[in-house]
Motif scaffolding. Structure first.
Motif, PDB file in Angstrom:
ATOM      1  N   SER A  41      11.945  -1.290 -14.537  1.00 23.72           N
ATOM      2  CA  SER A  41      13.248  -1.552 -13.909  1.00 23.72           C
ATOM      3  C   SER A  41      13.174  -1.730 -12.397  1.00 23.72           C
ATOM      4  N   ASP A  42      12.133  -1.213 -11.754  1.00 21.27           N
ATOM      5  CA  ASP A  42      12.035  -1.331 -10.291  1.00 21.27           C
ATOM      6  C   ASP A  42      11.299  -2.609  -9.895  1.00 21.27           C
ATOM      7  N   PHE A  43      10.835  -3.367 -10.885  1.00 22.61           N
ATOM      8  CA  PHE A  43      10.015  -4.537 -10.587  1.00 22.61           C
ATOM      9  C   PHE A  43      10.914  -5.732 -10.268  1.00 22.61           C
ATOM     10  N   ALA A  44      10.711  -6.308  -9.075  1.00 26.45           N
ATOM     11  CA  ALA A  44      11.423  -7.532  -8.658  1.00 26.45           C
ATOM     12  C   ALA A  44      12.932  -7.351  -8.555  1.00 26.45           C
ATOM     13  N   LEU A  45      13.404  -6.121  -8.591  1.00 23.56           N
ATOM     14  CA  LEU A  45      14.854  -5.878  -8.537  1.00 23.56           C
ATOM     15  C   LEU A  45      15.385  -6.075  -7.114  1.00 23.56           C
ATOM     16  N   GLN A  61       0.810  -1.221   0.000  1.00 21.75           N
ATOM     17  CA  GLN A  61       0.000   0.000   0.000  1.00 21.75           C
ATOM     18  C   GLN A  61       0.839   1.265   0.000  1.00 21.75           C
ATOM     19  N   ARG A  62       2.087   1.165  -0.449  1.00 22.05           N
ATOM     20  CA  ARG A  62       2.862   2.359  -0.788  1.00 22.05           C
ATOM     21  C   ARG A  62       3.032   2.307  -2.300  1.00 22.05           C
ATOM     22  N   LEU A  63       3.123   3.477  -2.921  1.00 23.20           N
ATOM     23  CA  LEU A  63       3.178   3.498  -4.382  1.00 23.20           C
ATOM     24  C   LEU A  63       4.398   2.741  -4.899  1.00 23.20           C
ATOM     25  N   PHE A  64       4.229   2.078  -6.038  1.00 25.85           N
ATOM     26  CA  PHE A  64       5.322   1.351  -6.689  1.00 25.85           C
ATOM     27  C   PHE A  64       6.386   2.360  -7.126  1.00 25.85           C
ATOM     28  N   GLY A  65       7.643   2.100  -6.711  1.00 25.62           N
ATOM     29  CA  GLY A  65       8.719   3.034  -7.032  1.00 25.62           C
ATOM     30  C   GLY A  65       8.878   3.257  -8.533  1.00 25.62           C
ATOM     31  N   GLY A  66       8.737   2.174  -9.315  1.00 24.15           N
ATOM     32  CA  GLY A  66       8.910   2.281 -10.768  1.00 24.15           C
ATOM     33  C   GLY A  66       7.892   3.230 -11.388  1.00 24.15           C
ATOM     34  N   LEU A  87      15.992  -3.265   3.786  1.00 24.05           N
ATOM     35  CA  LEU A  87      15.344  -4.577   3.930  1.00 24.05           C
ATOM     36  C   LEU A  87      15.420  -4.974   5.396  1.00 24.05           C
ATOM     37  N   ARG A  88      14.273  -5.029   6.051  1.00 28.23           N
ATOM     38  CA  ARG A  88      14.235  -5.544   7.431  1.00 28.23           C
ATOM     39  C   ARG A  88      13.524  -6.883   7.368  1.00 28.23           C
ATOM     40  N   VAL A  89      14.164  -7.914   7.916  1.00 26.43           N
ATOM     41  CA  VAL A  89      13.658  -9.273   7.708  1.00 26.43           C
ATOM     42  C   VAL A  89      13.241  -9.929   9.017  1.00 26.43           C
ATOM     43  N   TYR A 130      16.097   9.709  -5.472  1.00 25.82           N
ATOM     44  CA  TYR A 130      15.933   9.251  -4.090  1.00 25.82           C
ATOM     45  C   TYR A 130      14.446   9.166  -3.787  1.00 25.82           C
ATOM     46  N   PHE A 131      14.039   8.048  -3.194  1.00 22.84           N
ATOM     47  CA  PHE A 131      12.660   7.908  -2.695  1.00 22.84           C
ATOM     48  C   PHE A 131      12.677   8.397  -1.248  1.00 22.84           C
ATOM     49  N   VAL A 132      12.157   9.586  -0.996  1.00 22.12           N
ATOM     50  CA  VAL A 132      12.333  10.136   0.356  1.00 22.12           C
ATOM     51  C   VAL A 132      11.141   9.906   1.285  1.00 22.12           C
ATOM     52  N   ARG A 133       9.984   9.645   0.718  1.00 17.57           N
ATOM     53  CA  ARG A 133       8.799   9.310   1.536  1.00 17.57           C
ATOM     54  C   ARG A 133       7.978   8.266   0.799  1.00 17.57           C
ATOM     55  N   ALA A 134       7.211   7.496   1.557  1.00 15.92           N
ATOM     56  CA  ALA A 134       6.329   6.514   0.920  1.00 15.92           C
ATOM     57  C   ALA A 134       5.248   7.245   0.129  1.00 15.92           C
ATOM     58  N   GLY A 135       4.938   6.748  -1.067  1.00 22.30           N
ATOM     59  CA  GLY A 135       3.871   7.339  -1.872  1.00 22.30           C
ATOM     60  C   GLY A 135       2.515   6.857  -1.375  1.00 22.30           C
ATOM     61  N   LYS A 137      10.033  -8.164   6.236  1.00 27.12           N
ATOM     62  CA  LYS A 137       8.867  -7.544   6.883  1.00 27.12           C
ATOM     63  C   LYS A 137       8.766  -6.079   6.475  1.00 27.12           C
ATOM     64  N   PHE A 138       9.856  -5.528   5.984  1.00 25.75           N
ATOM     65  CA  PHE A 138       9.825  -4.162   5.442  1.00 25.75           C
ATOM     66  C   PHE A 138      10.872  -4.073   4.337  1.00 25.75           C
ATOM     67  N   ALA A 139      10.441  -3.727   3.141  1.00 30.54           N
ATOM     68  CA  ALA A 139      11.388  -3.583   2.019  1.00 30.54           C
ATOM     69  C   ALA A 139      10.964  -2.390   1.186  1.00 30.54           C
ATOM     70  N   ALA A 140      11.868  -1.489   0.949  1.00 30.64           N
ATOM     71  CA  ALA A 140      11.549  -0.329   0.104  1.00 30.64           C
ATOM     72  C   ALA A 140      12.822   0.179  -0.549  1.00 30.64           C
ATOM     73  N   SER A 141      12.702   0.559  -1.812  1.00 27.60           N
ATOM     74  CA  SER A 141      13.868   1.109  -2.494  1.00 27.60           C
ATOM     75  C   SER A 141      14.161   2.503  -1.957  1.00 27.60           C
ATOM     76  N   LEU A 142      15.440   2.775  -1.750  1.00 31.75           N
ATOM     77  CA  LEU A 142      15.863   4.080  -1.218  1.00 31.75           C
ATOM     78  C   LEU A 142      16.276   5.011  -2.347  1.00 31.75           C
ATOM     79  N   ASP A 143      16.977   4.459  -3.322  1.00 31.34           N
ATOM     80  CA  ASP A 143      17.414   5.281  -4.463  1.00 31.34           C
ATOM     81  C   ASP A 143      17.397   4.427  -5.720  1.00 31.34           C
TER      82      ASP A 143
HETATM   83  C1  LIG Z   1      12.993   4.431   3.683  1.00 26.29           C
HETATM   84  C2  LIG Z   1      12.195   5.335   4.600  1.00 26.29           C
HETATM   85  C3  LIG Z   1      11.137   4.488   5.294  1.00 26.29           C
HETATM   86  C4  LIG Z   1      13.088   6.008   5.615  1.00 26.29           C
HETATM   87  O1  LIG Z   1      13.227   5.245   6.749  1.00 26.29           O
HETATM   88  P1  LIG Z   1      13.265   5.919   8.211  1.00 26.29           P
HETATM   89  O2  LIG Z   1      13.580   4.823   9.144  1.00 26.29           O
HETATM   90  O3  LIG Z   1      14.153   7.093   8.191  1.00 26.29           O
HETATM   91  O4  LIG Z   1      11.775   6.463   8.333  1.00 26.29           O
HETATM   92  P2  LIG Z   1      10.817   6.449   9.551  1.00 26.29           P
HETATM   93  O5  LIG Z   1       9.603   7.161   9.064  1.00 26.29           O
HETATM   94  O6  LIG Z   1      11.515   6.935  10.754  1.00 26.29           O
HETATM   95  O7  LIG Z   1      10.439   4.889   9.721  1.00 26.29           O
HETATM   96  C5  LIG Z   1       9.723   4.172   8.766  1.00 26.29           C
HETATM   97  C6  LIG Z   1       9.328   2.856   9.417  1.00 26.29           C
HETATM   98  O8  LIG Z   1      10.516   2.096   9.729  1.00 26.29           O
HETATM   99  C7  LIG Z   1      10.581   1.858  11.135  1.00 26.29           C
HETATM  100  N1  LIG Z   1      11.978   1.912  11.526  1.00 26.29           N
HETATM  101  C8  LIG Z   1      12.792   2.966  11.428  1.00 26.29           C
HETATM  102  N2  LIG Z   1      14.013   2.641  11.865  1.00 26.29           N
HETATM  103  C9  LIG Z   1      13.945   1.335  12.267  1.00 26.29           C
HETATM  104  C10 LIG Z   1      14.871   0.411  12.798  1.00 26.29           C
HETATM  105  N3  LIG Z   1      16.138   0.767  13.036  1.00 26.29           N
HETATM  106  N4  LIG Z   1      14.481  -0.830  13.062  1.00 26.29           N
HETATM  107  C11 LIG Z   1      13.219  -1.220  12.821  1.00 26.29           C
HETATM  108  N5  LIG Z   1      12.268  -0.388  12.297  1.00 26.29           N
HETATM  109  C12 LIG Z   1      12.634   0.873  12.047  1.00 26.29           C
HETATM  110  C13 LIG Z   1       9.751   2.964  11.732  1.00 26.29           C
HETATM  111  O9  LIG Z   1       9.264   2.603  13.000  1.00 26.29           O
HETATM  112  C14 LIG Z   1       8.610   3.059  10.724  1.00 26.29           C
HETATM  113  O10 LIG Z   1       7.717   1.984  10.897  1.00 26.29           O
HETATM  114  P3  LIG Z   1       6.137   2.188  10.852  1.00 26.29           P
HETATM  115  O11 LIG Z   1       5.858   2.687   9.457  1.00 26.29           O
HETATM  116  O12 LIG Z   1       5.604   0.802  11.109  1.00 26.29           O
HETATM  117  O13 LIG Z   1       5.835   3.182  11.897  1.00 26.29           O
HETATM  118  C15 LIG Z   1      11.515   6.473   3.862  1.00 26.29           C
HETATM  119  O14 LIG Z   1      12.502   7.290   3.290  1.00 26.29           O
HETATM  120  C16 LIG Z   1      10.613   5.988   2.780  1.00 26.29           C
HETATM  121  O15 LIG Z   1       9.532   5.440   3.042  1.00 26.29           O
HETATM  122  N6  LIG Z   1      11.014   6.212   1.525  1.00 26.29           N
HETATM  123  C17 LIG Z   1      10.216   5.767   0.388  1.00 26.29           C
HETATM  124  C18 LIG Z   1      10.584   4.363  -0.020  1.00 26.29           C
HETATM  125  C19 LIG Z   1       9.674   3.912  -1.123  1.00 26.29           C
HETATM  126  O16 LIG Z   1       8.451   4.053  -1.018  1.00 26.29           O
HETATM  127  N7  LIG Z   1      10.277   3.369  -2.217  1.00 26.29           N
HETATM  128  C20 LIG Z   1       9.513   3.008  -3.400  1.00 26.29           C
HETATM  129  C21 LIG Z   1       8.629   1.828  -3.166  1.00 26.29           C
HETATM  130  S1  LIG Z   1       9.536   0.376  -2.915  1.00 26.29           S
HETATM  131  C22 LIG Z   1       9.402  -0.453  -4.367  1.00 26.29           C
HETATM  132  O17 LIG Z   1       8.690  -0.048  -5.234  1.00 26.29           O
HETATM  133  C23 LIG Z   1      10.205  -1.700  -4.515  1.00 26.29           C
HETATM  134  C24 LIG Z   1       9.590  -2.598  -5.553  1.00 26.29           C
HETATM  135  C25 LIG Z   1       9.649  -4.051  -5.113  1.00 26.29           C
HETATM  136  O18 LIG Z   1       9.403  -4.309  -3.909  1.00 26.29           O
HETATM  137  O19 LIG Z   1       9.871  -4.925  -5.974  1.00 26.29           O
END
Ligand SMILES: CC(C)(COP(=O)(O)OP(=O)(O)OC[C@H]1O[C@@H](n2cnc3c(N)ncnc32)[C@H](O)[C@@H]1OP(=O)(O)O)[C@@H](O)C(=O)NCCC(=O)NCCSC(=O)CCC(=O)O
Length: 343
Positions: free
Chosen positions: A256-260, A77-82, A332-334, A108-113, A274-280
């Motif tokens: 390019s962002d799919f399954a990478l 439920q965050r926007l797809f980075g690609g 990547l938090r696992v 840079y992906f700075v916030r979740a979409g 349990k948490f995976a998101a592209s940063l850049d």
């Molecule tokens: C990467 C982050 C999350 C920055 O992380 P930060 O830790 O600085 O942000 P935050 O708001 O403080 O924390 C975000 C969440 O991580 C948790 N958190 C923070 N630090 C932690 C740590 N050390 N250990 C465990 N959890 C931690 C927080 O509690 C919060 O969880 P809660 O939320 O539970 O409170 C942000 O910049 C961001 O969301 N950027 C956008 C990334 C994105 O959307 N990329 C494109 C989509 S990814 C994609 O498309 C990939 C495609 C694919 O999957 O194939």
């Protein structure tokens, strides 16, 4: 344009007989022409790609200000980075002349979409040069940036320096199954765990506008510990056509962002994200290509640590030309998997 291929540090490299490559490429090309002729006539009847008609079809709000909507939203439920990168490149490309080609972008992906609201794209015309032109794009939601992107464009220029790594040798897409066909195959297994069945049905319901054919399905679905490297054929669903090259780059940016990022997890079947998101995300475009034709996507992860993973991708045209490269770091938090997969 036949490019010289050089050996290097890549695992597939080595000294290559250029004539053999050219012969092989020629043979492949005429084979490909036949295939694409028959597919082209099939495509005339197909719907246009949704990437063209919806995702990358930005609405102009003002000079250098656009609005983009969503098509497919991942389970997170965050926007797809690609999608955000592809739309940012569309916005940037609208302010440069037709004679310029996209050659790179850095984001840079700075916030979740947020999938509940559209995304605004604000373009800053950073510089117009004789060869290179740079644009900065800010993707905005709720008044705050979710992505910052720099994209660079270039006029076409001749170059005596031309080389590339050789394309990995893999079966052609015609010999492989699509993700949907594989999922139906797994679903037909009588001993499939209920949880796995639910997960697969959710995957089937996804309306991802990309067609995928994994080269090695066991790698793709992480059925055992593997090297952090995977390959799949991919193309945009539906017809895009010759069109303009900038548009194909925008589609490739989407794909390019799919399954990478998942490549990082391949050596660790005992963990799941349990948490995976592209940063850049960075991307470089090397040659002309059609994003609605099969391209081989080679993904590898040379490093992981500190809850981050680095991934690198190469997109190959099926005639062996390197079309684009990309690099990405993701967080990547696992957590440990309690039961092994029973696919
Ligand atoms: C990467 C982050 C999350 C920055 O992380 P930060 O830790 O600085 O942000 P935050 O708001 O403080 O924390 C975000 C969440 O991580 C948790 N958190 C923070 N630090 C932690 C740590 N050390 N250990 C465990 N959890 C931690 C927080 O509690 C919060 O969880 P809660 O939320 O539970 O409170 C942000 O910049 C961001 O969301 N950027 C956008 C990334 C994105 O959307 N990329 C494109 C989509 S990814 C994609 O498309 C990939 C495609 C694919 O999957 O194939």
């Amino acid at each position: 344009m036949a490019e010289k291929e050089l050996g290097g540090c890549h695992e597939n490299s080595g000294l290559i007989d250029k004539n053999k490559i050219l012969e092989a490429n020629e043979a492949l090309k005429s084979e490909q022409d036949e295939v694409s002729q028959s597919r082209n006539s099939q495509y005339q009847q197909d719907l246009k790609s949704v990437l063209l008609t919806s995702v990358l079809n930005l609405e102009k709000l003002d000079v250098d200000l656009y609005r983009g909507t969503h098509h497919w939203v991942p389970r997170t439920q965050r926007l797809f980075g690609g999608q955000i990168v592809g739309q940012a490149l569309v916005a940037a490309a609208k302010s440069v002349s037709d004679s310029l080609y996209a050659h790179s972008l850095h984001c840079y992906f700075v916030r979740a979409g947020d999938p509940k609201v559209p995304v605004l794209y604000q373009v800053d015309r950073t510089r117009d040069g004789r060869s290179f032109t740079v644009r900065s794009v800010k993707a905005i939601q709720h008044g705050q940036p979710i992505l910052i992107c720099q994209a660079s464009f270039q006029t076409l220029q001749p170059s005596p320096l031309q080389h590339q790594f050789p394309m990995p040798v893999v079966p052609p897409p015609e010999d492989l199954l699509t993700v949907e066909e594989l999922i139906h195959h797994y679903l037909s297994k009588p001993d499939l765990a209920e949880e796995a069945k639910k997960g697969l049905k959710k995957l089937l319901a996804n309306e991802v506008p990309i067609e995928i054919k994994p080269v090695n399905p066991a790698h793709f679905y992480r059925l055992g510990p593997e090297q952090p490297r995977r390959l799949f054929w991919g193309r945009a669903r539906g017809h895009i056509g010759e069109g303009n090259m900038k548009l194909h780059c925008c589609v490739a940016a989407y794909v390019s962002d799919f399954a990478l990022l998942g490549t990082v997890l391949l050596p660790y079947p005992e963990y799941r994200a349990k948490f995976a998101a592209s940063l850049d995300h960075s991307m470089w475009f090397h040659s002309t290509f059609r994003s609605d034709e099969w391209m081989l996507y080679e993904c590898e992860s040379p490093w992981a640590g500190s809850s981050r993973g680095l991934v690198q991708g190469r997109m190959w045209r099926r005639d062996g030309m390197l079309a684009a490269s990309c690099s990405q770091e993701g967080v990547l938090r696992v957590k440990p998997v309690t039961e092994p997969s029973k696919l």
